[in-house]
Design a protein around this motif. Structure first.
Motif, PDB file in Angstrom:
ATOM      1  N   GLY A 186      43.672   3.909 -20.836  1.00 59.37           N
ATOM      2  CA  GLY A 186      43.018   5.181 -21.110  1.00 59.37           C
ATOM      3  C   GLY A 186      43.959   6.366 -21.238  1.00 59.37           C
ATOM      4  O   GLY A 186      43.948   7.084 -22.254  1.00 59.37           O
ATOM      5  N   PRO A 187      44.803   6.639 -20.228  1.00 63.11           N
ATOM      6  CA  PRO A 187      45.705   7.788 -20.339  1.00 63.11           C
ATOM      7  C   PRO A 187      46.612   7.722 -21.569  1.00 63.11           C
ATOM      8  O   PRO A 187      46.875   8.740 -22.216  1.00 63.11           O
ATOM      9  N   GLU A 188      47.072   6.529 -21.894  1.00 66.94           N
ATOM     10  CA  GLU A 188      47.965   6.372 -23.049  1.00 66.94           C
ATOM     11  C   GLU A 188      47.256   6.697 -24.361  1.00 66.94           C
ATOM     12  O   GLU A 188      47.779   7.447 -25.202  1.00 66.94           O
ATOM     13  N   ILE A 189      46.057   6.140 -24.557  1.00 70.88           N
ATOM     14  CA  ILE A 189      45.389   6.382 -25.838  1.00 70.88           C
ATOM     15  C   ILE A 189      44.881   7.813 -25.940  1.00 70.88           C
ATOM     16  O   ILE A 189      44.797   8.370 -27.033  1.00 70.88           O
TER      17      ILE A 189
ATOM     18  N   ARG B   5      51.589  12.093 -17.420  1.00 66.97           N
ATOM     19  CA  ARG B   5      53.036  12.140 -17.665  1.00 66.97           C
ATOM     20  C   ARG B   5      53.620  10.726 -17.660  1.00 66.97           C
ATOM     21  O   ARG B   5      54.516  10.402 -18.449  1.00 66.97           O
ATOM     22  N   ARG B   6      53.115   9.882 -16.759  1.00 73.82           N
ATOM     23  CA  ARG B   6      53.577   8.501 -16.752  1.00 73.82           C
ATOM     24  C   ARG B   6      53.222   7.816 -18.074  1.00 73.82           C
ATOM     25  O   ARG B   6      54.020   7.056 -18.641  1.00 73.82           O
ATOM     26  N   ALA B   7      52.017   8.108 -18.585  1.00 75.07           N
ATOM     27  CA  ALA B   7      51.621   7.533 -19.870  1.00 75.07           C
ATOM     28  C   ALA B   7      52.483   8.075 -21.001  1.00 75.07           C
ATOM     29  O   ALA B   7      52.844   7.348 -21.928  1.00 75.07           O
ATOM     30  N   ALA B   8      52.832   9.374 -20.924  1.00 78.40           N
ATOM     31  CA  ALA B   8      53.681   9.962 -21.965  1.00 78.40           C
ATOM     32  C   ALA B   8      55.036   9.278 -22.021  1.00 78.40           C
ATOM     33  O   ALA B   8      55.619   9.116 -23.103  1.00 78.40           O
ATOM     34  N   ALA B   9      55.539   8.853 -20.864  1.00 76.05           N
ATOM     35  CA  ALA B   9      56.829   8.162 -20.831  1.00 76.05           C
ATOM     36  C   ALA B   9      56.766   6.851 -21.604  1.00 76.05           C
ATOM     37  O   ALA B   9      57.771   6.408 -22.173  1.00 76.05           O
ATOM     38  N   LEU B  10      55.587   6.222 -21.642  1.00 76.37           N
ATOM     39  CA  LEU B  10      55.437   4.976 -22.410  1.00 76.37           C
ATOM     40  C   LEU B  10      55.600   5.224 -23.899  1.00 76.37           C
ATOM     41  O   LEU B  10      55.961   4.315 -24.651  1.00 76.37           O
ATOM     42  N   LEU B  11      55.307   6.445 -24.311  1.00 71.77           N
ATOM     43  CA  LEU B  11      55.359   6.783 -25.729  1.00 71.77           C
ATOM     44  C   LEU B  11      56.718   7.359 -26.119  1.00 71.77           C
ATOM     45  O   LEU B  11      56.861   7.934 -27.199  1.00 71.77           O
ATOM     46  N   GLY B  12      57.687   7.234 -25.230  1.00 68.94           N
ATOM     47  CA  GLY B  12      59.010   7.753 -25.523  1.00 68.94           C
ATOM     48  C   GLY B  12      59.129   9.231 -25.274  1.00 68.94           C
ATOM     49  O   GLY B  12      59.953   9.920 -25.895  1.00 68.94           O
ATOM     50  N   GLY B  13      58.303   9.742 -24.364  1.00 71.50           N
ATOM     51  CA  GLY B  13      58.291  11.185 -24.119  1.00 71.50           C
ATOM     52  C   GLY B  13      57.198  11.819 -24.942  1.00 71.50           C
ATOM     53  O   GLY B  13      56.759  11.295 -25.955  1.00 71.50           O
ATOM     54  N   ALA B  14      56.741  12.955 -24.528  1.00 73.41           N
ATOM     55  CA  ALA B  14      55.617  13.608 -25.195  1.00 73.41           C
ATOM     56  C   ALA B  14      56.065  14.276 -26.482  1.00 73.41           C
ATOM     57  O   ALA B  14      57.015  15.057 -26.508  1.00 73.41           O
ATOM     58  N   ALA B  15      55.367  13.943 -27.589  1.00 71.74           N
ATOM     59  CA  ALA B  15      55.619  14.654 -28.836  1.00 71.74           C
ATOM     60  C   ALA B  15      55.191  16.102 -28.703  1.00 71.74           C
ATOM     61  O   ALA B  15      55.832  17.007 -29.230  1.00 71.74           O
ATOM     62  N   TRP B  16      54.093  16.315 -28.010  1.00 73.89           N
ATOM     63  CA  TRP B  16      53.643  17.654 -27.670  1.00 73.89           C
ATOM     64  C   TRP B  16      53.618  17.747 -26.152  1.00 73.89           C
ATOM     65  O   TRP B  16      53.240  16.792 -25.470  1.00 73.89           O
TER      66      TRP B  16
ATOM     67  N   GLY C 216      47.491  -2.367 -14.804  1.00 75.27           N
ATOM     68  CA  GLY C 216      46.686  -3.545 -15.072  1.00 75.27           C
ATOM     69  C   GLY C 216      46.079  -4.214 -13.858  1.00 75.27           C
ATOM     70  O   GLY C 216      45.777  -5.405 -13.910  1.00 75.27           O
ATOM     71  N   GLN C 217      45.882  -3.470 -12.779  1.00 79.92           N
ATOM     72  CA  GLN C 217      45.285  -4.057 -11.587  1.00 79.92           C
ATOM     73  C   GLN C 217      44.111  -3.200 -11.107  1.00 79.92           C
ATOM     74  O   GLN C 217      44.157  -1.972 -11.171  1.00 79.92           O
ATOM     75  N   VAL C 218      43.072  -3.874 -10.629  1.00 74.84           N
ATOM     76  CA  VAL C 218      41.905  -3.175 -10.102  1.00 74.84           C
ATOM     77  C   VAL C 218      42.292  -2.445  -8.822  1.00 74.84           C
ATOM     78  O   VAL C 218      42.927  -3.030  -7.933  1.00 74.84           O
ATOM     79  N   ASP C 219      41.932  -1.181  -8.731  1.00 75.59           N
ATOM     80  CA  ASP C 219      42.229  -0.400  -7.533  1.00 75.59           C
ATOM     81  C   ASP C 219      41.107   0.604  -7.312  1.00 75.59           C
ATOM     82  O   ASP C 219      40.675   1.280  -8.249  1.00 75.59           O
ATOM     83  N   ALA C 220      40.653   0.693  -6.062  1.00 70.77           N
ATOM     84  CA  ALA C 220      39.555   1.597  -5.736  1.00 70.77           C
ATOM     85  C   ALA C 220      39.911   3.049  -6.031  1.00 70.77           C
ATOM     86  O   ALA C 220      39.041   3.841  -6.414  1.00 70.77           O
ATOM     87  N   ARG C 221      41.182   3.416  -5.862  1.00 69.25           N
ATOM     88  CA  ARG C 221      41.577   4.802  -6.136  1.00 69.25           C
ATOM     89  C   ARG C 221      41.396   5.146  -7.614  1.00 69.25           C
ATOM     90  O   ARG C 221      40.974   6.263  -7.958  1.00 69.25           O
ATOM     91  N   ALA C 222      41.709   4.198  -8.480  1.00 70.41           N
ATOM     92  CA  ALA C 222      41.497   4.435  -9.909  1.00 70.41           C
ATOM     93  C   ALA C 222      40.008   4.558 -10.221  1.00 70.41           C
ATOM     94  O   ALA C 222      39.601   5.392 -11.039  1.00 70.41           O
ATOM     95  N   GLY C 223      39.183   3.747  -9.563  1.00 72.24           N
ATOM     96  CA  GLY C 223      37.742   3.852  -9.757  1.00 72.24           C
ATOM     97  C   GLY C 223      37.206   5.192  -9.297  1.00 72.24           C
ATOM     98  O   GLY C 223      36.367   5.813  -9.969  1.00 72.24           O
TER      99      GLY C 223
ATOM    100  N   ARG D  63      52.551  -1.029 -21.376  1.00 73.18           N
ATOM    101  CA  ARG D  63      53.525  -1.506 -22.362  1.00 73.18           C
ATOM    102  C   ARG D  63      53.740  -0.538 -23.525  1.00 73.18           C
ATOM    103  O   ARG D  63      54.634  -0.724 -24.348  1.00 73.18           O
ATOM    104  N   GLY D  64      52.887   0.493 -23.617  1.00 75.76           N
ATOM    105  CA  GLY D  64      53.061   1.477 -24.679  1.00 75.76           C
ATOM    106  C   GLY D  64      52.657   0.999 -26.052  1.00 75.76           C
ATOM    107  O   GLY D  64      53.120   1.538 -27.062  1.00 75.76           O
ATOM    108  N   VAL D  65      51.774  -0.008 -26.123  1.00 81.01           N
ATOM    109  CA  VAL D  65      51.400  -0.574 -27.421  1.00 81.01           C
ATOM    110  C   VAL D  65      49.914  -0.403 -27.735  1.00 81.01           C
ATOM    111  O   VAL D  65      49.439  -0.894 -28.762  1.00 81.01           O
ATOM    112  N   ALA D  66      49.160   0.278 -26.890  1.00 85.84           N
ATOM    113  CA  ALA D  66      47.710   0.393 -27.082  1.00 85.84           C
ATOM    114  C   ALA D  66      47.382   1.203 -28.332  1.00 85.84           C
ATOM    115  O   ALA D  66      48.032   2.209 -28.627  1.00 85.84           O
ATOM    116  N   ASP D  67      46.367   0.750 -29.050  1.00 83.90           N
ATOM    117  CA  ASP D  67      45.919   1.399 -30.288  1.00 83.90           C
ATOM    118  C   ASP D  67      44.860   2.439 -29.945  1.00 83.90           C
ATOM    119  O   ASP D  67      43.886   2.146 -29.243  1.00 83.90           O
ATOM    120  N   ASP D  68      45.028   3.641 -30.452  1.00 86.01           N
ATOM    121  CA  ASP D  68      44.087   4.720 -30.147  1.00 86.01           C
ATOM    122  C   ASP D  68      43.020   4.903 -31.227  1.00 86.01           C
ATOM    123  O   ASP D  68      42.271   5.877 -31.207  1.00 86.01           O
TER     124      ASP D  68
END
Length: 353
Positions: A24-27, A50-61, A98-105, A327-332
């Motif tokens: 979700g955060p990545e897309i 910000r962690r998701a932005a790092a997957l994309l090679g840093g934030a374009a914006w 990729g793991q179920v966690d109550a905090r994420a829920g 992995r930084g490969v999710a399609d939006d």
């Protein structure tokens, strides 16, 4: 004088980040960092994004972290505005991908609750939700199996009845509205009845009218093979599906059926120039019955729409994709389609669907 519709058109889409351990955060970032991205406010944890932005090679914006939603007007151009609703758990950015966690829920629920609250306060034009994980919601003690049921409860007036809602999955070729949604198939067959089918037809008709189809052609799929074949393969069509269609038609709704469920989706598919669909919407009895044909046409263009709410809510038609999270490969593409549909359904003159 500024009209209410003009004000609504200037309001941002409210985009929830989804499950922090999923895609979700990545897309969300992929979609909102595009040149053609609509005005939006992301509800989520800035550190997770910000962690998701790092997957994309840093934030374009860059991201603009807001202290309050009202600060959106001061957000500089070419920034993704992010607001962290009160109540987000700590340490979300350290969760394993990729793991179920109550905090994420819990975090996903907090963002959804905050988005509905903002809409009720007149901030935002529609909600677009990134994918959540049902097991994570349950682990967090959230008493709803998914977005649809949670939004239904949040939209209900205090002490009032829950608004009747239905799930629609749509792309440019096919729109399917479901009578029953997330439940065991055996349970779905138990709860299926005349009122449920008729209510779904009515909700689908009102929704289509809201987005500009005053007289939508609604095909109603049967439950059994060959739509029961006159009772040979089951009598649900005779007992309540066909009677619901008849009542809907008496009310002036262009509903037809029940049709054999193995062919009705092909008949409704709108694939120009060679195949104009016979119908604008299909009402299907169960979750997988209706969603398999839409997803087969392409998950990347599918949009989940909750019909019957007093506001517009859309979502991509896929889940958290834990297998590729981090992995930084999710399609939006599906999220972008959800953003476009939210804009269209909440445009000037549109009413709640």
């Amino acid at each position: 004088m500024t009209s209410t519709n003009d004000e609504a058109m200037r309001q941002p889409l409210l985009v929830t980040m989804g499950d922090a351990a999923g895609i979700g955060p990545e897309i969300v970032l992929r979609a909102l960092m595009r040149e053609d991205a609509p005005a939006a406010l992301v509800l989520g944890c800035p550190r997770v994004l910000r962690r998701a932005a790092a997957l994309l090679g840093g934030a374009a914006w860059p991201m603009a972290v807001l202290d309050a939603p009202g600060d959106l007007a001061q957000c500089p151009p070419r920034c993704v505005p992010v607001w962290a609703p009160p109540g987000l758990p700590e340490g979300l950015e350290t969760l394993p991908w990729g793991q179920v966690d109550a905090r994420a829920g819990r975090a996903a629920a907090v963002c959804i609750e905050a988005a509905v609250r903002l809409l009720q306060e007149g901030v935002g034009r529609a909600i677009v939700t990134a994918p959540i994980h049902k097991e994570a919601l349950s682990a967090a003690g959230v008493p709803y199996p998914g977005h649809t049921e949670m939004l239904q409860a949040l939209a209900a007036p205090e002490g009032g009845e829950l608004p009747p809602v239905r799930m629609m999955l749509a792309n440019e070729e096919l729109k399917v509205v479901l009578v029953t949604i997330h439940m065991a198939l055996r349970r779905a067959l138990e709860v299926l009845d005349f009122e449920g089918v008729l209510s779904t037809i009515r909700i689908a008709h009102r929704a289509a009218a809201a987005w500009g189809q005053a007289a939508p052609r609604i095909a109603v799929a049967g439950l059994n093979p060959h739509a029961g074949e006159g009772g040979l393969f089951g009598d649900e069509e005779l007992r309540y599906i066909a009677p619901a269609v008849q009542v809907a038609r008496a009310e002036g709704i262009d509903a037809r059926g029940p049709f054999a469920p193995d062919t009705v989706f092909m008949r409704a598919r709108h694939a120009l120039p060679r195949h104009p669909g016979e119908f604008d919407l299909v009402v299907a009895m169960t979750h997988d019955h209706g969603l398999i044909p839409v997803k087969y046409l392409g998950v990347e263009e599918g949009v989940n729409v909750t019909l019957g709410l007093p506001f517009v809510r859309t979502s991509p038609d896929h889940g958290t994709a834990f297998d590729i999270a981090g992995r930084g490969v999710a399609d939006d593409a599906s999220l972008r389609a959800a953003l476009r549909m939210a804009l269209a359904l909440s445009g000037a003159g549109a009413v709640a669907v």
